[in-house]
Design a protein around this motif. Sequence first.
Motif, PDB file in Angstrom:
ATOM      1  N   ASP A  95       0.826  -1.205   0.000  1.00 35.04           N
ATOM      2  CA  ASP A  95       0.000   0.000   0.000  1.00 35.04           C
ATOM      3  C   ASP A  95       0.867   1.264   0.000  1.00 35.04           C
ATOM      4  OD1 ASP A  95      -2.156  -1.672   0.002  1.00 35.04           O
ATOM      5  OD2 ASP A  95      -2.649  -1.388   2.128  1.00 35.04           O
ATOM      6  N   LEU A  96       1.988   1.208   0.712  1.00 35.03           N
ATOM      7  CA  LEU A  96       2.918   2.348   0.712  1.00 35.03           C
ATOM      8  C   LEU A  96       3.458   2.599  -0.693  1.00 35.03           C
ATOM      9  CD1 LEU A  96       4.709   4.464   2.158  1.00 35.03           C
ATOM     10  CD2 LEU A  96       6.374   2.620   2.551  1.00 35.03           C
ATOM     11  N   LEU A  97       3.835   1.530  -1.392  1.00 36.90           N
ATOM     12  CA  LEU A  97       4.354   1.681  -2.757  1.00 36.90           C
ATOM     13  C   LEU A  97       3.272   2.179  -3.695  1.00 36.90           C
ATOM     14  CD1 LEU A  97       6.572   1.394  -4.838  1.00 36.90           C
ATOM     15  CD2 LEU A  97       6.009  -1.039  -5.043  1.00 36.90           C
ATOM     16  N   ALA A  98       2.056   1.655  -3.550  1.00 38.37           N
ATOM     17  CA  ALA A  98       0.952   2.115  -4.409  1.00 38.37           C
ATOM     18  C   ALA A  98       0.714   3.603  -4.228  1.00 38.37           C
ATOM     19  CB  ALA A  98      -0.315   1.324  -4.091  1.00 38.37           C
ATOM     20  N   ASP A  99       0.752   4.076  -3.000  1.00 37.72           N
ATOM     21  CA  ASP A  99       0.541   5.499  -2.728  1.00 37.72           C
ATOM     22  C   ASP A  99       1.663   6.335  -3.333  1.00 37.72           C
ATOM     23  OD1 ASP A  99      -0.890   7.681  -1.245  1.00 37.72           O
ATOM     24  OD2 ASP A  99       1.028   7.793  -0.190  1.00 37.72           O
ATOM     25  N   ALA A 100       2.902   5.867  -3.203  1.00 39.65           N
ATOM     26  CA  ALA A 100       4.046   6.603  -3.759  1.00 39.65           C
ATOM     27  C   ALA A 100       3.970   6.679  -5.279  1.00 39.65           C
ATOM     28  CB  ALA A 100       5.347   5.940  -3.318  1.00 39.65           C
TER      29      ALA A 100
ATOM     30  N   HIS B 128       1.253   6.481  -7.102  1.00 42.56           N
ATOM     31  CA  HIS B 128       0.127   7.351  -7.452  1.00 42.56           C
ATOM     32  C   HIS B 128       0.534   8.827  -7.373  1.00 42.56           C
ATOM     33  CE1 HIS B 128      -4.026   8.673  -7.811  1.00 42.56           C
ATOM     34  NE2 HIS B 128      -3.842   9.437  -6.746  1.00 42.56           N
ATOM     35  N   LYS B 129       1.248   9.203  -6.330  1.00 39.92           N
ATOM     36  CA  LYS B 129       1.689  10.590  -6.179  1.00 39.92           C
ATOM     37  C   LYS B 129       2.652  10.998  -7.288  1.00 39.92           C
ATOM     38  CE  LYS B 129       1.129  10.815  -1.157  1.00 39.92           C
ATOM     39  NZ  LYS B 129       1.826  10.877   0.146  1.00 39.92           N
ATOM     40  N   ARG B 130       3.393  10.044  -7.814  1.00 45.04           N
ATOM     41  CA  ARG B 130       4.366  10.343  -8.866  1.00 45.04           C
ATOM     42  C   ARG B 130       3.791  10.131 -10.265  1.00 45.04           C
ATOM     43  NH1 ARG B 130       6.297   9.133  -4.285  1.00 45.04           N
ATOM     44  NH2 ARG B 130       8.329   9.806  -3.514  1.00 45.04           N
ATOM     45  N   GLN B 131       2.483   9.897 -10.318  1.00 39.07           N
ATOM     46  CA  GLN B 131       1.751   9.725 -11.578  1.00 39.07           C
ATOM     47  C   GLN B 131       2.318   8.568 -12.408  1.00 39.07           C
ATOM     48  OE1 GLN B 131       2.085  13.846 -13.066  1.00 39.07           O
ATOM     49  NE2 GLN B 131      -0.111  14.037 -12.681  1.00 39.07           N
ATOM     50  N   ILE B 132       2.695   7.507 -11.716  1.00 35.26           N
ATOM     51  CA  ILE B 132       3.167   6.292 -12.383  1.00 35.26           C
ATOM     52  C   ILE B 132       2.059   5.250 -12.289  1.00 35.26           C
ATOM     53  CG2 ILE B 132       4.873   4.427 -12.347  1.00 35.26           C
ATOM     54  CD1 ILE B 132       6.833   6.455 -11.112  1.00 35.26           C
ATOM     55  N   ARG B 133       1.623   4.784 -13.424  1.00 35.27           N
ATOM     56  CA  ARG B 133       0.510   3.839 -13.464  1.00 35.27           C
ATOM     57  C   ARG B 133       0.934   2.486 -12.901  1.00 35.27           C
ATOM     58  NH1 ARG B 133      -2.281   1.373 -18.946  1.00 35.27           N
ATOM     59  NH2 ARG B 133      -3.672  -0.087 -17.911  1.00 35.27           N
ATOM     60  N   PHE B 134       0.035   1.843 -12.162  1.00 37.61           N
ATOM     61  CA  PHE B 134       0.297   0.498 -11.673  1.00 37.61           C
ATOM     62  C   PHE B 134      -0.990  -0.312 -11.767  1.00 37.61           C
ATOM     63  CE2 PHE B 134      -0.699   3.256  -8.129  1.00 37.61           C
ATOM     64  CZ  PHE B 134      -1.654   2.566  -7.422  1.00 37.61           C
TER      65      PHE B 134
ATOM     66  N   LEU C 225       2.894  -4.268 -10.023  1.00 42.03           N
ATOM     67  CA  LEU C 225       3.355  -4.177 -11.402  1.00 42.03           C
ATOM     68  C   LEU C 225       3.149  -2.724 -11.840  1.00 42.03           C
ATOM     69  CD1 LEU C 225       4.397  -5.946 -13.804  1.00 42.03           C
ATOM     70  CD2 LEU C 225       2.018  -6.084 -14.558  1.00 42.03           C
ATOM     71  N   ALA C 226       4.249  -2.018 -12.109  1.00 41.98           N
ATOM     72  CA  ALA C 226       4.192  -0.584 -12.397  1.00 41.98           C
ATOM     73  C   ALA C 226       4.726  -0.303 -13.796  1.00 41.98           C
ATOM     74  CB  ALA C 226       5.002   0.197 -11.373  1.00 41.98           C
ATOM     75  N   ARG C 227       4.088   0.662 -14.451  1.00 41.89           N
ATOM     76  CA  ARG C 227       4.457   0.994 -15.820  1.00 41.89           C
ATOM     77  C   ARG C 227       5.414   2.193 -15.836  1.00 41.89           C
ATOM     78  NH1 ARG C 227       0.326   2.350 -20.859  1.00 41.89           N
ATOM     79  NH2 ARG C 227       1.837   1.954 -22.522  1.00 41.89           N
TER      80      ARG C 227
ATOM     81  N   GLY D   4       4.622  13.557 -21.241  1.00 41.53           N
ATOM     82  CA  GLY D   4       3.246  13.214 -20.915  1.00 41.53           C
ATOM     83  C   GLY D   4       3.227  12.437 -19.612  1.00 41.53           C
ATOM     84  N   ASP D   5       2.528  11.309 -19.587  1.00 38.83           N
ATOM     85  CA  ASP D   5       2.458  10.499 -18.370  1.00 38.83           C
ATOM     86  C   ASP D   5       3.319   9.257 -18.454  1.00 38.83           C
ATOM     87  OD1 ASP D   5       1.058   9.057 -20.225  1.00 38.83           O
ATOM     88  OD2 ASP D   5      -0.696   8.699 -18.970  1.00 38.83           O
ATOM     89  N   LYS D   6       4.275   9.226 -19.401  1.00 38.28           N
ATOM     90  CA  LYS D   6       5.124   8.057 -19.564  1.00 38.28           C
ATOM     91  C   LYS D   6       6.582   8.423 -19.377  1.00 38.28           C
ATOM     92  CE  LYS D   6       4.434   4.843 -22.443  1.00 38.28           C
ATOM     93  NZ  LYS D   6       4.337   4.041 -23.667  1.00 38.28           N
ATOM     94  N   ILE D   7       7.369   7.435 -19.024  1.00 40.38           N
ATOM     95  CA  ILE D   7       8.791   7.620 -18.802  1.00 40.38           C
ATOM     96  C   ILE D   7       9.537   6.868 -19.896  1.00 40.38           C
ATOM     97  CG2 ILE D   7      10.703   7.158 -17.231  1.00 40.38           C
ATOM     98  CD1 ILE D   7       8.519   7.296 -14.982  1.00 40.38           C
ATOM     99  N   TYR D   8      10.494   7.535 -20.508  1.00 40.55           N
ATOM    100  CA  TYR D   8      11.248   6.952 -21.613  1.00 40.55           C
ATOM    101  C   TYR D   8      12.734   6.911 -21.251  1.00 40.55           C
ATOM    102  CZ  TYR D   8       7.026   7.785 -24.377  1.00 40.55           C
ATOM    103  OH  TYR D   8       5.730   7.787 -24.845  1.00 40.55           O
ATOM    104  N   GLY D   9      13.386   5.828 -21.644  1.00 44.61           N
ATOM    105  CA  GLY D   9      14.827   5.735 -21.477  1.00 44.61           C
ATOM    106  C   GLY D   9      15.534   6.570 -22.523  1.00 44.61           C
TER     107      GLY D   9
END
Length: 526
Positions: free
Chosen positions: A243-248, A250-256, A265-267, A352-357
């Motif tokens: 739950d702690l990771l899910a909250d973190a 969510h705050k960082r706008q990383i989809r899971f 499982l996080a995108r 946008g809402d995605k992270i790219y290498g």
Amino acid sequence: MLHGKSSELLRLHLNEPWDVGYDEYNVYPDVSPLTISLSRTLGISRDNLLVTAGSDQAIDAIVRSVKGTVLVLDPDFPRYVEHAQNAERRVIKIPLSLEESVFPERAIMDAAIDAQLIFLSSVGNPTGYTIPDGFLKEFCRTFPEVFVCVDDCYSEFLGTNTHHWAAQTPNILSIGSISKVGFPGLRVGYAVGGPQSIERIRRFVSPFAIAGHSLLKAEQLLGDPGFSGLVRNRVADQVAARDLLADALHKRQIRFMRPTGNWILARFGEGATWLAEQLKRQHVLVQGQSHPLLREWLRISTPNVSAIRNFIDIVDELMHPTIGIKQGLFKTGFDVHYAPNWHNAARAARIGDKIYGIDHIAITVKDRSRHENLVMDLVQEGGTIVEGPGIWPNDFCEHLDEVKPDLSMNFATVKLRSGGMLVISAPAVTGDQIDRWRRTRAEDVVHHIAIRTDDISDTAAELSELGWKPLTKAPVTDGNLEQWFLHNEQNQILELIRRHRPGVETFSCGNISELRRAEKPLVSSS
């Protein structure tokens, strides 16, 4: 009278070298005591129970005991398919939507007509799906001849399982494990089903598959009156961490996806592989996903709150943006002339809402002097020159006569200590194309960033929704690099790059000339 008669058991049936006495190391393991303990713990008859070497052996034995086609969800725990393929069974894969609330009930029912065995998980690994209420009973009523195996290994996180139902239902098997509640190293799993079903799969399980020490330790755990409390506490610790990771995230706008087990499982987008590599350098291991639908996702286990807090801190440091977008232009948050800034910079960008290498970053500086000084400083700080420094194309491309002097530039590529690459350019003469580009930005600028992708067309389509449009009709390639240059309304350039030969980090004359030509319409001629 028998000579030497003794009341002690004399073991002469298994070729055991027990001359120093019996213990778990010099006699073959006996699974019976653990079966009795597990039977009491689960409240299930021993006739309905088979202890296996982890749930993995149970999966293998079930596949081998059922002749015919195996039905699975896709993606799901990959061992279902691997065991089916090892047993040369035909496999039907039902696509599983990555959307939160969608479960393919109708598709499963339609496909089951051709199946003899189906695997479903109470908590799907890695996507976290759960089975809708009532679906299993409806399925069993509709297809009484199809064997249903419910993987209940993560059932402790739901507070319910199918063990008792499986023990009373002919075509249901349920598998479990003590791994997920805190003891994976023991490799103790089990299958639950009707007596006939258990006997059907028993012949595919070695009676000595689990080491004696593991059996003894598992029996001690199950016999401990505090075992159930221990399990509850361990599950609670993992849920709190999850739950702690899910909250973190969510705050960082990383989809899971569906946090229902002891992982998330996080995108992280195209930057997922890069992030996993960087985490490994920081002695943090996460699991990348090989499934084509999940290549942008990482699975992060949640063992305890302390571990997740450390993970969040490390990820925040790694993903502190090297490049940000301000008013449509790429900007750095630091002095571009200070070499340590580049060596310590993250190799990911959020668009946008995605992270790219990031494959490489290309910047421009004011003149040749600053160009040479930055290259030298980068090398002194641990960088390696890949190309240059020199005047492009004169010092790089002997046969590129068609390039006009206006496109010339001071040019160098440096591989950074962190593993990324920095491409540095400066005007060759006052008023050339690089000089005019700089004037439109007023400062030392990010000319472009290149994000690495395995599918340039798909990534371009994603970015088109954010306003990035191609500068050319199609990607260009030289056999090593495949590239496509995009731009936005502010005429900022973004490069998509795919390297067909990993480890080859240079840029060909054709690559660079294509960029210079593509850039030309974006630069004033005055």
